[in-house]
Design a protein around this motif. Structure first.
Motif, PDB file in Angstrom:
ATOM      1  N   SER A 272       0.820  -1.205   0.000  1.00 42.21           N
ATOM      2  CA  SER A 272       0.000   0.000   0.000  1.00 42.21           C
ATOM      3  C   SER A 272       0.857   1.258   0.000  1.00 42.21           C
ATOM      4  O   SER A 272       0.496   2.265  -0.627  1.00 42.21           O
ATOM      5  CB  SER A 272      -0.936   0.004   1.213  1.00 42.21           C
ATOM      6  N   VAL A 273       1.974   1.207   0.700  1.00 45.88           N
ATOM      7  CA  VAL A 273       2.881   2.358   0.710  1.00 45.88           C
ATOM      8  C   VAL A 273       3.292   2.714  -0.713  1.00 45.88           C
ATOM      9  O   VAL A 273       3.257   3.883  -1.121  1.00 45.88           O
ATOM     10  CB  VAL A 273       4.131   2.058   1.565  1.00 45.88           C
ATOM     11  N   PHE A 274       3.641   1.718  -1.499  1.00 43.49           N
ATOM     12  CA  PHE A 274       4.135   1.967  -2.852  1.00 43.49           C
ATOM     13  C   PHE A 274       3.002   2.185  -3.848  1.00 43.49           C
ATOM     14  O   PHE A 274       3.174   2.909  -4.840  1.00 43.49           O
ATOM     15  CB  PHE A 274       5.031   0.812  -3.290  1.00 43.49           C
ATOM     16  N   TYR A 275       1.842   1.580  -3.601  1.00 40.72           N
ATOM     17  CA  TYR A 275       0.688   1.813  -4.478  1.00 40.72           C
ATOM     18  C   TYR A 275       0.292   3.285  -4.450  1.00 40.72           C
ATOM     19  O   TYR A 275       0.127   3.913  -5.506  1.00 40.72           O
ATOM     20  CB  TYR A 275      -0.483   0.938  -4.007  1.00 40.72           C
ATOM     21  N   TRP A 276       0.158   3.842  -3.235  1.00 44.53           N
ATOM     22  CA  TRP A 276      -0.235   5.245  -3.121  1.00 44.53           C
ATOM     23  C   TRP A 276       0.934   6.183  -3.416  1.00 44.53           C
ATOM     24  O   TRP A 276       0.733   7.308  -3.875  1.00 44.53           O
ATOM     25  CB  TRP A 276      -0.835   5.513  -1.744  1.00 44.53           C
ATOM     26  N   ILE A 315      -0.348  -1.922 -18.896  1.00 49.65           N
ATOM     27  CA  ILE A 315      -0.469  -2.397 -17.511  1.00 49.65           C
ATOM     28  C   ILE A 315      -1.526  -3.492 -17.402  1.00 49.65           C
ATOM     29  O   ILE A 315      -1.311  -4.511 -16.724  1.00 49.65           O
ATOM     30  CB  ILE A 315      -0.792  -1.211 -16.579  1.00 49.65           C
ATOM     31  N   TRP A 316      -2.667  -3.332 -18.063  1.00 49.63           N
ATOM     32  CA  TRP A 316      -3.668  -4.391 -18.018  1.00 49.63           C
ATOM     33  C   TRP A 316      -3.196  -5.638 -18.770  1.00 49.63           C
ATOM     34  O   TRP A 316      -3.588  -6.766 -18.424  1.00 49.63           O
ATOM     35  CB  TRP A 316      -5.001  -3.896 -18.573  1.00 49.63           C
ATOM     36  N   GLY A 317      -2.339  -5.448 -19.760  1.00 46.01           N
ATOM     37  CA  GLY A 317      -1.719  -6.608 -20.400  1.00 46.01           C
ATOM     38  C   GLY A 317      -0.833  -7.352 -19.421  1.00 46.01           C
ATOM     39  O   GLY A 317      -0.814  -8.594 -19.395  1.00 46.01           O
ATOM     40  N   GLY A 318      -0.094  -6.617 -18.581  1.00 42.16           N
ATOM     41  CA  GLY A 318       0.707  -7.250 -17.535  1.00 42.16           C
ATOM     42  C   GLY A 318      -0.157  -7.965 -16.521  1.00 42.16           C
ATOM     43  O   GLY A 318       0.213  -9.042 -16.013  1.00 42.16           O
ATOM     44  N   VAL A 347       5.447  -5.221  -8.733  1.00 42.56           N
ATOM     45  CA  VAL A 347       5.554  -4.213  -9.796  1.00 42.56           C
ATOM     46  C   VAL A 347       4.194  -3.986 -10.446  1.00 42.56           C
ATOM     47  O   VAL A 347       3.829  -2.843 -10.772  1.00 42.56           O
ATOM     48  CB  VAL A 347       6.600  -4.648 -10.845  1.00 42.56           C
ATOM     49  N   LEU A 348       3.418  -5.060 -10.615  1.00 42.31           N
ATOM     50  CA  LEU A 348       2.078  -4.919 -11.183  1.00 42.31           C
ATOM     51  C   LEU A 348       1.207  -4.050 -10.287  1.00 42.31           C
ATOM     52  O   LEU A 348       0.527  -3.128 -10.771  1.00 42.31           O
ATOM     53  CB  LEU A 348       1.434  -6.296 -11.353  1.00 42.31           C
ATOM     54  N   TYR A 349       1.233  -4.317  -8.973  1.00 43.63           N
ATOM     55  CA  TYR A 349       0.395  -3.546  -8.050  1.00 43.63           C
ATOM     56  C   TYR A 349       0.837  -2.088  -8.004  1.00 43.63           C
ATOM     57  O   TYR A 349       0.007  -1.176  -7.941  1.00 43.63           O
ATOM     58  CB  TYR A 349       0.460  -4.179  -6.657  1.00 43.63           C
ATOM     59  N   PHE A 350       2.130  -1.847  -8.045  1.00 42.75           N
ATOM     60  CA  PHE A 350       2.671  -0.485  -8.128  1.00 42.75           C
ATOM     61  C   PHE A 350       2.160   0.216  -9.381  1.00 42.75           C
ATOM     62  O   PHE A 350       1.746   1.383  -9.346  1.00 42.75           O
ATOM     63  CB  PHE A 350       4.200  -0.546  -8.129  1.00 42.75           C
ATOM     64  N   SER A 351       2.148  -0.505 -10.498  1.00 45.21           N
ATOM     65  CA  SER A 351       1.701   0.066 -11.773  1.00 45.21           C
ATOM     66  C   SER A 351       0.216   0.382 -11.756  1.00 45.21           C
ATOM     67  O   SER A 351      -0.228   1.356 -12.377  1.00 45.21           O
ATOM     68  CB  SER A 351       2.015  -0.899 -12.924  1.00 45.21           C
ATOM     69  N   PHE A 352      -0.562  -0.449 -11.050  1.00 41.18           N
ATOM     70  CA  PHE A 352      -1.982  -0.141 -10.887  1.00 41.18           C
ATOM     71  C   PHE A 352      -2.172   1.234 -10.244  1.00 41.18           C
ATOM     72  O   PHE A 352      -3.031   2.022 -10.652  1.00 41.18           O
ATOM     73  CB  PHE A 352      -2.656  -1.206 -10.010  1.00 41.18           C
ATOM     74  N   GLY A 353      -1.391   1.515  -9.211  1.00 41.34           N
ATOM     75  CA  GLY A 353      -1.479   2.813  -8.540  1.00 41.34           C
ATOM     76  C   GLY A 353      -1.101   3.956  -9.469  1.00 41.34           C
ATOM     77  O   GLY A 353      -1.749   5.017  -9.478  1.00 41.34           O
TER      78      GLY A 353
END
Length: 434
Positions: A272-276, A315-318, A347-353
């Motif tokens: 969560s730290v990196f997502y936001w 990102i959605w492809g990832g 990295v995927l979750y980070f990219s979602f943010g």
């Protein structure tokens, strides 16, 4: 009739006042910058902390049912008060609107603390419904601020992610967060509620050149009802509907089915730290492109749509590549941030943010470019949040009914992809260069 001497005297007075205004201090309580920072800090403490809590997956609980149902109630009422929030703000002004909105965040978090001990959903669902009302009011008051606000606001998610990570660091096998986590969130939200009283009405905010940001005259109920009804036949608003519906629709998939399902408790806080944090980077990056990349405003908007569209597709492809590793809804063993297979999903979750911030900042920029009147903008923003909330209310129930994860991914991807060409058309024909 005025003599030449009187005209010269009048011009000298105006020049003197302009000269005095030009020397106004940069950091003043009533300056636009300070007010943007203040409202950013308010949202840092309230919706920012709420985002960190939601990003844990299931509100920090092992069983996601109570969280999913309370969030469904939240976004159902938000869908109504998101639309009405702009009208209510135009009637009540910032103080009452923000105070009422912020106080509901404290109540909602206290309901999860209660659930930690008694496991009764009723309080959580009721407080979720009330939070939907409060959030509709708060976001209508926020609607005209973008890049600086978004960075400060998402810092709340960063700090909020540290709370469960630190307080649950030595509980790597735990399924639900401890009481201290919820209490920490409630303390921040209470501070934000009190700080909301420091926000000035727009008519009292003075630019560095001495001019006021707007001469806002508060509306009345009948006028606002008529104006809100008109929005549903406005072609500009209709083109924004797919973007509004899809802009939070992916949260249940990202929070519950990626972060909540793939990672263990302490790692969810770490993520969560990196997502936001990624949201802060995304908002600053797209904000610079939309505000400074080219002289022509329309061209900046078109480029922004293209950049976000290309990045979103990648990102959605990832996400598809990541989802193909799992069979239907059967998920692997929970990952810890110290495990060797952690990097890819992280990295995927980070990219979602990153994508979330860029997409929403783009839409808010387009809304801000459609009009210069704060009353109109607050109605546009309120309707956007209303439609957005209706979409995510449906999405939480889709997740609650255990719809196949691959199906959820595809729907999210398709919905966001549809919105890009419509935003392109909206910028092309509705955004002016002046």
């Amino acid at each position: 009739m005025v003599s030449n001497g009187d005209e010269e005297s009048s011009n000298q007075v105006q020049q003197s006042e302009t000269s005095k205004c030009s020397r106004l201090p940069f950091l003043r309580y009533n300056s636009p910058l300070v007010q943007v920072i203040l409202i950013g800090v308010v949202c840092f403490c309230c919706p920012g902390m709420f985002n960190a809590l939601s990003g844990m997956g299931g509100g920090g609980q092992l069983n996601h049912t109570a969280s999913n149902n309370s969030l469904t109630a939240l976004y159902t009422t938000f869908s109504l008060f998101g639309i009405l929030g702009g009208a209510i703000y135009n009637i009540l002004g910032p103080h009452l609107t923000l105070l009422a909105g912020c106080s509901t965040y404290v109540l909602y978090t206290s309901s999860l603390l209660y659930y930690n001990h008694h496991h009764h959903q009723a309080f959580a669902i009721l407080s979720g419904a009330l939070l939907g009302v409060g959030a509709g009011l708060l976001w209508a008051a926020q609607g005209t601020y973008i890049s600086i606000f978004w960075s400060i606001f998402n810092m709340g998610g960063v700090i909020g992610g540290l709370i469960p990570f630190i307080l649950n660091y030595h509980r790597s096998e735990a399924a639900s967060v401890n009481d201290g986590t919820y209490i920490g969130f409630m303390c921040f939200m209470s501070v934000g509620t009190l700080l909301s009283l420091a926000i000035l009405p727009a008519c009292k905010v003075v630019r560095d050149d001495g001019s006021r940001c707007t001469r806002m005259v508060y509306s009345n109920v009948s006028t606002e009802c008529v104006e809100v009804r008109k929005l549903f036949s406005n072609w500009k608003v209709l083109l924004m509907v797919p973007a509004a519906w899809s802009s939070n629709f992916f949260y249940p998939y990202q929070f519950n089915d990626v972060n909540g399902a793939v990672f263990n408790l302490r790692t969810r806080g770490f993520n969560s730290v990196f997502y936001w944090g990624a949201q802060m980077l995304g908002s600053v990056g797209i904000g610079y492109l939309l505000d400074f990349s080219f002289e022509r405003r329309r061209l900046r908007g078109l480029l922004g749509v293209v950049v976000v569209g290309v990045l979103g597709t990648a990102i959605w492809g990832g996400a598809l590549a990541n989802q193909l590793r799992y069979n239907s809804n059967v998920l692997p063993e929970k990952l810890d941030f110290k495990h060797s297979g952690f990097a890819g999903p992280f990295v995927l979750y980070f990219s979602f943010g990153l994508l979330d911030a860029m997409f929403q900042s783009l839409v808010y920029w387009v809304i801000g470019a459609l009009a210069d009147d704060s009353e109109i903008l607050s109605r546009y923003s309120g309707l956007f949040k209303g439609i957005q909330s209706a979409g995510i209310a449906v999405a939480w129930q889709v997740d609650e009914h255990n719809v196949c994860l691959m199906s959820q991914l595809v729907v999210n991807w398709v919905l966001t992809t549809i919105s890009y060409p419509l935003l392109f058309v909206l910028v092309m024909f509705a955004v002016k260069d002046e």
